[in-house]
Design a protein around this motif. Structure first.
Motif, PDB file in Angstrom:
ATOM      1  N   SER A 183      70.750  -5.753  73.480  1.00 15.58           N
ATOM      2  CA  SER A 183      71.174  -6.094  74.838  1.00 15.58           C
ATOM      3  C   SER A 183      71.404  -4.833  75.667  1.00 15.58           C
ATOM      4  O   SER A 183      71.156  -4.824  76.883  1.00 15.58           O
ATOM      5  CB  SER A 183      72.451  -6.949  74.806  1.00 15.58           C
ATOM      6  OG  SER A 183      73.489  -6.297  74.117  1.00 15.58           O
ATOM      7  N   LEU A 184      71.865  -3.771  75.013  1.00 12.57           N
ATOM      8  CA  LEU A 184      72.037  -2.501  75.720  1.00 12.57           C
ATOM      9  C   LEU A 184      70.699  -1.986  76.227  1.00 12.57           C
ATOM     10  O   LEU A 184      70.591  -1.545  77.380  1.00 12.57           O
ATOM     11  CB  LEU A 184      72.666  -1.451  74.803  1.00 12.57           C
ATOM     12  CG  LEU A 184      74.185  -1.470  74.641  1.00 12.57           C
ATOM     13  CD1 LEU A 184      74.628  -0.450  73.598  1.00 12.57           C
ATOM     14  CD2 LEU A 184      74.884  -1.179  75.964  1.00 12.57           C
ATOM     15  N   HIS A 185      69.684  -2.027  75.384  1.00 13.20           N
ATOM     16  CA  HIS A 185      68.360  -1.556  75.782  1.00 13.20           C
ATOM     17  C   HIS A 185      67.864  -2.312  77.011  1.00 13.20           C
ATOM     18  O   HIS A 185      67.322  -1.711  77.948  1.00 13.20           O
ATOM     19  CB  HIS A 185      67.365  -1.720  74.634  1.00 13.20           C
ATOM     20  CG  HIS A 185      67.411  -0.612  73.631  1.00 13.20           C
ATOM     21  ND1 HIS A 185      67.248   0.714  73.978  1.00 13.20           N
ATOM     22  CD2 HIS A 185      67.596  -0.626  72.285  1.00 13.20           C
ATOM     23  CE1 HIS A 185      67.333   1.470  72.900  1.00 13.20           C
ATOM     24  NE2 HIS A 185      67.553   0.680  71.860  1.00 13.20           N
ATOM     25  N   GLU A 186      68.051  -3.629  77.026  1.00 12.18           N
ATOM     26  CA  GLU A 186      67.592  -4.440  78.159  1.00 12.18           C
ATOM     27  C   GLU A 186      68.310  -4.038  79.452  1.00 12.18           C
ATOM     28  O   GLU A 186      67.688  -3.872  80.504  1.00 12.18           O
ATOM     29  CB  GLU A 186      67.830  -5.920  77.867  1.00 12.18           C
ATOM     30  CG  GLU A 186      66.941  -6.488  76.773  1.00 12.18           C
ATOM     31  CD  GLU A 186      67.256  -7.939  76.476  1.00 12.18           C
ATOM     32  OE1 GLU A 186      68.025  -8.552  77.259  1.00 12.18           O
ATOM     33  OE2 GLU A 186      66.744  -8.466  75.482  1.00 12.18           O
ATOM     34  N   GLU A 187      69.640  -3.891  79.355  1.00 13.35           N
ATOM     35  CA  GLU A 187      70.423  -3.531  80.534  1.00 13.35           C
ATOM     36  C   GLU A 187      70.102  -2.118  81.009  1.00 13.35           C
ATOM     37  O   GLU A 187      70.021  -1.857  82.219  1.00 13.35           O
ATOM     38  CB  GLU A 187      71.919  -3.644  80.219  1.00 13.35           C
ATOM     39  CG  GLU A 187      72.420  -5.066  80.115  1.00 13.35           C
ATOM     40  CD  GLU A 187      72.268  -5.814  81.434  1.00 13.35           C
ATOM     41  OE1 GLU A 187      72.475  -5.212  82.504  1.00 13.35           O
ATOM     42  OE2 GLU A 187      71.913  -7.007  81.387  1.00 13.35           O
ATOM     43  N   LEU A 188      69.911  -1.215  80.062  1.00 12.92           N
ATOM     44  CA  LEU A 188      69.632   0.176  80.417  1.00 12.92           C
ATOM     45  C   LEU A 188      68.288   0.310  81.120  1.00 12.92           C
ATOM     46  O   LEU A 188      68.165   1.071  82.093  1.00 12.92           O
ATOM     47  CB  LEU A 188      69.655   1.056  79.156  1.00 12.92           C
ATOM     48  CG  LEU A 188      71.038   1.248  78.523  1.00 12.92           C
ATOM     49  CD1 LEU A 188      70.922   1.926  77.171  1.00 12.92           C
ATOM     50  CD2 LEU A 188      71.952   2.048  79.451  1.00 12.92           C
ATOM     51  N   GLU A 189      67.289  -0.414  80.641  1.00  9.57           N
ATOM     52  CA  GLU A 189      65.977  -0.371  81.297  1.00  9.57           C
ATOM     53  C   GLU A 189      66.078  -0.936  82.710  1.00  9.57           C
ATOM     54  O   GLU A 189      65.480  -0.412  83.654  1.00  9.57           O
ATOM     55  CB  GLU A 189      64.953  -1.159  80.481  1.00  9.57           C
ATOM     56  CG  GLU A 189      64.497  -0.469  79.211  1.00  9.57           C
ATOM     57  CD  GLU A 189      63.764   0.835  79.468  1.00  9.57           C
ATOM     58  OE1 GLU A 189      63.166   0.993  80.556  1.00  9.57           O
ATOM     59  OE2 GLU A 189      63.803   1.720  78.593  1.00  9.57           O
ATOM     60  N   ARG A 190      66.844  -2.020  82.867  1.00 10.96           N
ATOM     61  CA  ARG A 190      67.015  -2.628  84.191  1.00 10.96           C
ATOM     62  C   ARG A 190      67.730  -1.670  85.137  1.00 10.96           C
ATOM     63  O   ARG A 190      67.300  -1.468  86.279  1.00 10.96           O
ATOM     64  CB  ARG A 190      67.805  -3.932  84.075  1.00 10.96           C
ATOM     65  CG  ARG A 190      67.974  -4.677  85.395  1.00 10.96           C
ATOM     66  CD  ARG A 190      68.807  -5.925  85.222  1.00 10.96           C
ATOM     67  NE  ARG A 190      70.163  -5.616  84.804  1.00 10.96           N
ATOM     68  CZ  ARG A 190      71.128  -5.193  85.635  1.00 10.96           C
ATOM     69  NH1 ARG A 190      70.866  -5.017  86.930  1.00 10.96           N
ATOM     70  NH2 ARG A 190      72.344  -4.933  85.182  1.00 10.96           N
ATOM     71  N   LEU A 191      68.832  -1.075  84.658  1.00  3.25           N
ATOM     72  CA  LEU A 191      69.581  -0.127  85.481  1.00  3.25           C
ATOM     73  C   LEU A 191      68.725   1.060  85.892  1.00  3.25           C
ATOM     74  O   LEU A 191      68.758   1.511  87.040  1.00  3.25           O
ATOM     75  CB  LEU A 191      70.811   0.371  84.716  1.00  3.25           C
ATOM     76  CG  LEU A 191      72.008  -0.568  84.629  1.00  3.25           C
ATOM     77  CD1 LEU A 191      73.031  -0.009  83.646  1.00  3.25           C
ATOM     78  CD2 LEU A 191      72.647  -0.757  85.997  1.00  3.25           C
ATOM     79  N   TYR A 192      67.956   1.559  84.938  1.00  5.34           N
ATOM     80  CA  TYR A 192      67.117   2.734  85.203  1.00  5.34           C
ATOM     81  C   TYR A 192      66.065   2.412  86.273  1.00  5.34           C
ATOM     82  O   TYR A 192      65.889   3.174  87.221  1.00  5.34           O
ATOM     83  CB  TYR A 192      66.442   3.189  83.909  1.00  5.34           C
ATOM     84  CG  TYR A 192      65.740   4.521  84.026  1.00  5.34           C
ATOM     85  CD1 TYR A 192      66.443   5.715  83.892  1.00  5.34           C
ATOM     86  CD2 TYR A 192      64.370   4.596  84.290  1.00  5.34           C
ATOM     87  CE1 TYR A 192      65.806   6.940  84.002  1.00  5.34           C
ATOM     88  CE2 TYR A 192      63.724   5.810  84.409  1.00  5.34           C
ATOM     89  CZ  TYR A 192      64.446   6.984  84.254  1.00  5.34           C
ATOM     90  OH  TYR A 192      63.804   8.200  84.379  1.00  5.34           O
TER      91      TYR A 192
END
Length: 223
Positions: A183-192
């Motif tokens: 879930s962190l990876h998904e959020e981090l890609e979105r934020l980036y």
């Protein structure tokens, strides 16, 4: 070899938008870390944790094992706090390294996919000059640290084992970090992506308005 000033400046300029996005990623990971530390009732800043790091690694770099110096030491996140590694500032993931190892490890930390190990820190310690091309900069780095092949192999394995044993004492926090990794990876890609889009559109609009004002001022001055 002469320092290439123009190439250095071009590279620094092109990094600007990525630096902003990466800062947002770091802020997000630090906030998640605070929440997890509260749940665990355990914090990196606790004196007990600092003592545990000191007992395990002493005053030496966790990787190259050379003595640390106040102006050449770095807080080291074993799983890097970036969108690829999704590491957190929680017990078991934070120790101390020399600045040189911290910088060299970034080559592995910033790879989307790792080939030598499942984590950036373990991959960094897996560059034993047997698994990579001769041009591998990380393998070359370890050759500089330990020119003798057998000594290099022994010390890389020893550093790897030492870190694994340390992390085993913080299994609960390590597992919690791994649990939220997807879930962190998904959020981090979105934020980036959103931060990059903001830098491209909103900042460009603001810059255009400022330049327009400058052009109007210039036109009025020459009238």
């Amino acid at each position: 070899m002469a320092f290439e000033t123009s190439a250095y400046l071009r590279k620094a300029t092109s990094r600007a938008k990525s630096d902003v996005a990466n800062k947002l990623v770091s802020m997000f990971l630090h906030e998640v870390s605070r929440k997890i530390s509260t749940l665990l009732q355990m914090n990196v800043a606790d004196s007990d944790y600092a003592e545990a790091v000191s007992v395990r690694f002493g005053s030496s770099c966790c990787y190259c094992r050379n003595p640390l110096e106040p102006d050449r030491a770095s807080v080291e996140h074993l799983d890097g706090m970036n969108r690829f590694r999704a590491g957190l500032h929680i017990p078991g993931n934070v120790i101390v390294s020399c600045k040189r190892c911290n910088n060299e490890k970034r080559r592995d930390d910033q790879l989307r996919e790792l080939k030598l190990a499942s984590s950036g820190w373990a991959s960094f310690l897996s560059h034993d000059s047997l698994k990579c091309e001769n041009t591998c900069k990380t393998c070359q780095y370890w050759k500089l640290i330990w020119p003798n092949f057998e000594e290099r192999q022994t010390n890389l394995r020893s550093s790897l084992t030492s870190i694994l044993e340390f992390r085993a004492k913080y299994e609960k926090s390590t597992l919690m970090g791994l649990k939220c990794r997807d879930s962190l990876h998904e959020e981090l890609e979105r934020l980036y992506r959103e931060c990059q889009a903001f830098a491209t559109s909103h900042i460009k609009g603001s810059v255009d308005r400022v330049v327009e004002d400058l052009e109007l001022t210039k036109a009025e001055g020459s009238a």
